[in-house]
Motif scaffolding. Structure first.
Motif, PDB file in Angstrom:
ATOM      1  N   GLU A   1      -4.993  -3.501  -1.503  1.00 53.87           N
ATOM      2  CA  GLU A   1      -4.197  -4.064  -0.436  1.00 53.87           C
ATOM      3  C   GLU A   1      -4.750  -5.434  -0.088  1.00 53.87           C
ATOM      4  OE1 GLU A   1      -2.905  -3.113   4.159  1.00 53.87           O
ATOM      5  OE2 GLU A   1      -3.176  -1.413   2.787  1.00 53.87           O
TER       6      GLU A   1
ATOM      7  N   GLY B   1       4.228  -0.471  12.156  1.00 54.35           N
ATOM      8  CA  GLY B   1       3.133   0.063  12.932  1.00 54.35           C
ATOM      9  C   GLY B   1       2.476   1.302  12.354  1.00 54.35           C
ATOM     10  N   SER B   2       3.051   1.867  11.309  1.00 54.64           N
ATOM     11  CA  SER B   2       2.478   3.075  10.719  1.00 54.64           C
ATOM     12  C   SER B   2       1.243   2.713   9.905  1.00 54.64           C
ATOM     13  CB  SER B   2       3.500   3.750   9.804  1.00 54.64           C
ATOM     14  OG  SER B   2       2.895   4.801   9.095  1.00 54.64           O
ATOM     15  N   ARG B   3       0.212   3.466  10.074  1.00 56.62           N
ATOM     16  CA  ARG B   3      -1.001   3.241   9.282  1.00 56.62           C
ATOM     17  C   ARG B   3      -1.151   4.325   8.223  1.00 56.62           C
ATOM     18  NH1 ARG B   3      -2.003  -1.753   8.974  1.00 56.62           N
ATOM     19  NH2 ARG B   3      -2.264  -2.757  10.960  1.00 56.62           N
ATOM     20  N   HIS B   4      -0.113   5.147   8.075  1.00 55.46           N
ATOM     21  CA  HIS B   4      -0.142   6.186   7.046  1.00 55.46           C
ATOM     22  C   HIS B   4       0.262   5.571   5.718  1.00 55.46           C
ATOM     23  CE1 HIS B   4      -0.826   9.129  10.091  1.00 55.46           C
ATOM     24  NE2 HIS B   4       0.353   8.950  10.666  1.00 55.46           N
ATOM     25  N   ASP B   5      -0.431   5.960   4.677  1.00 54.93           N
ATOM     26  CA  ASP B   5      -0.091   5.465   3.348  1.00 54.93           C
ATOM     27  C   ASP B   5       1.196   6.116   2.857  1.00 54.93           C
ATOM     28  OD1 ASP B   5      -2.323   3.876   3.262  1.00 54.93           O
ATOM     29  OD2 ASP B   5      -3.495   5.265   2.043  1.00 54.93           O
ATOM     30  N   THR B   6       2.113   5.293   2.366  1.00 57.61           N
ATOM     31  CA  THR B   6       3.318   5.825   1.750  1.00 57.61           C
ATOM     32  C   THR B   6       2.965   6.289   0.336  1.00 57.61           C
ATOM     33  OG1 THR B   6       3.966   3.730   0.732  1.00 57.61           O
ATOM     34  CG2 THR B   6       4.705   4.112   3.020  1.00 57.61           C
TER      35      THR B   6
ATOM     36  N   ASP C   1       7.316  -2.823   8.183  1.00 56.16           N
ATOM     37  CA  ASP C   1       6.257  -3.716   7.730  1.00 56.16           C
ATOM     38  C   ASP C   1       6.367  -3.836   6.214  1.00 56.16           C
ATOM     39  OD1 ASP C   1       5.317  -3.435  10.347  1.00 56.16           O
ATOM     40  OD2 ASP C   1       3.580  -2.209   9.773  1.00 56.16           O
TER      41      ASP C   1
ATOM     42  N   VAL D   1       3.607  -4.072   3.047  1.00 59.53           N
ATOM     43  CA  VAL D   1       2.222  -4.010   2.632  1.00 59.53           C
ATOM     44  C   VAL D   1       2.154  -4.710   1.282  1.00 59.53           C
ATOM     45  CG1 VAL D   1       0.321  -2.478   2.003  1.00 59.53           C
ATOM     46  CG2 VAL D   1       1.881  -1.852   3.856  1.00 59.53           C
TER      47      VAL D   1
ATOM     48  N   ARG E   1      -0.755  -7.321   5.100  1.00 56.33           N
ATOM     49  CA  ARG E   1       0.315  -6.561   5.739  1.00 56.33           C
ATOM     50  C   ARG E   1       1.070  -7.521   6.640  1.00 56.33           C
ATOM     51  NH1 ARG E   1       1.524  -1.040   7.403  1.00 56.33           N
ATOM     52  NH2 ARG E   1      -0.201  -0.338   6.099  1.00 56.33           N
TER      53      ARG E   1
ATOM     54  N   PRO F   1       3.603  -7.388   9.602  1.00 56.18           N
ATOM     55  CA  PRO F   1       4.220  -6.448  10.536  1.00 56.18           C
ATOM     56  C   PRO F   1       5.653  -6.814  10.916  1.00 56.18           C
ATOM     57  CG  PRO F   1       2.390  -7.642  11.576  1.00 56.18           C
ATOM     58  CD  PRO F   1       2.513  -8.143  10.182  1.00 56.18           C
TER      59      PRO F   1
END
Length: 179
Positions: free
Chosen positions: A151, A133-138, A167, A169, A154, A156
């Motif tokens: 990308e 659920g994280s939409r922050h880029d690792t 998730d 990506v 994704r 989930p």
């Protein structure tokens, strides 16, 4: 050569069998303490030695050294076992925690991509874990994007490890000259 550990970029070279123990130790940290890999039991030194020895032009395995110590590694494997995927590989990159932020990931990924150009390999895929659920880029997503990956999907909550859903990506780089 002595380098400032805060800015060292290291020496990139093909992995050798004697690197297996250090590679295993770096990877074990990711296995035991993160969701970066869905592997749940650290592979043995022998597993890594065999993977290193089997490396070749379309399956490179690189290490990054700082002051003679392996501080990161990267390799590619077959993307999937089916013959139709024979021109596609999946990359993996791992950096020792104490060497993070020194540019080794960029050097390793660029080295992999450079070594694959001019071979039969057309596509490189990265399968990157992220908290569900994280939409922050690792950092791995940022690294791959910086080196030309896009990308493409994704999935989930496909992994569960260390009490967390993850998730994946999917990112892809096209190595064709016109790609």
């Amino acid at each position: 050569m002595t380098t400032d550990p805060a800015t060292a970029t290291g020496v990139l070279r093909p992995a050798a069998a004697q690197d297996a123990e250090r590679v295993a130790a770096i990877f074990a940290g990711y296995v035991l303490q993160s969701i970066a890999t869905f592997v749940e039991e650290p592979p043995s030194d022998q597993f890594w030695r065999e993977r290193i020895v089997s490396a070749g032009p379309t399956r490179p395995f690189l290490v990054a050294e700082i002051d003679g110590e392996v501080e990161g590694f990267a390799y590619v494997t077959a993307f999937r076992p089916h013959a139709a995927y024979r021109y596609t590989v999946e990359d993996s990159i791992y950096i020792a925690p104490e060497a993070a932020g020194r540019g080794l990931g960029s050097r390793l990924l660029a080295g992999l991509l450079d070594s694959l150009r001019g071979t039969e390999i057309r596509q490189v895929v990265a399968v990157i874990a992220a908290l569900a659920g994280s939409r922050h880029d690792t950092p791995s997503i940022v690294l791959h994007r910086r080196l030309g990956f896009v990308e493409v999907g994704r999935m989930p909550s496909v992994g569960y490890k260390n009490g967390q859903w993850a998730d994946t990506v999917l990112m892809q780089a096209d190595l064709r000259p016109d790609g």
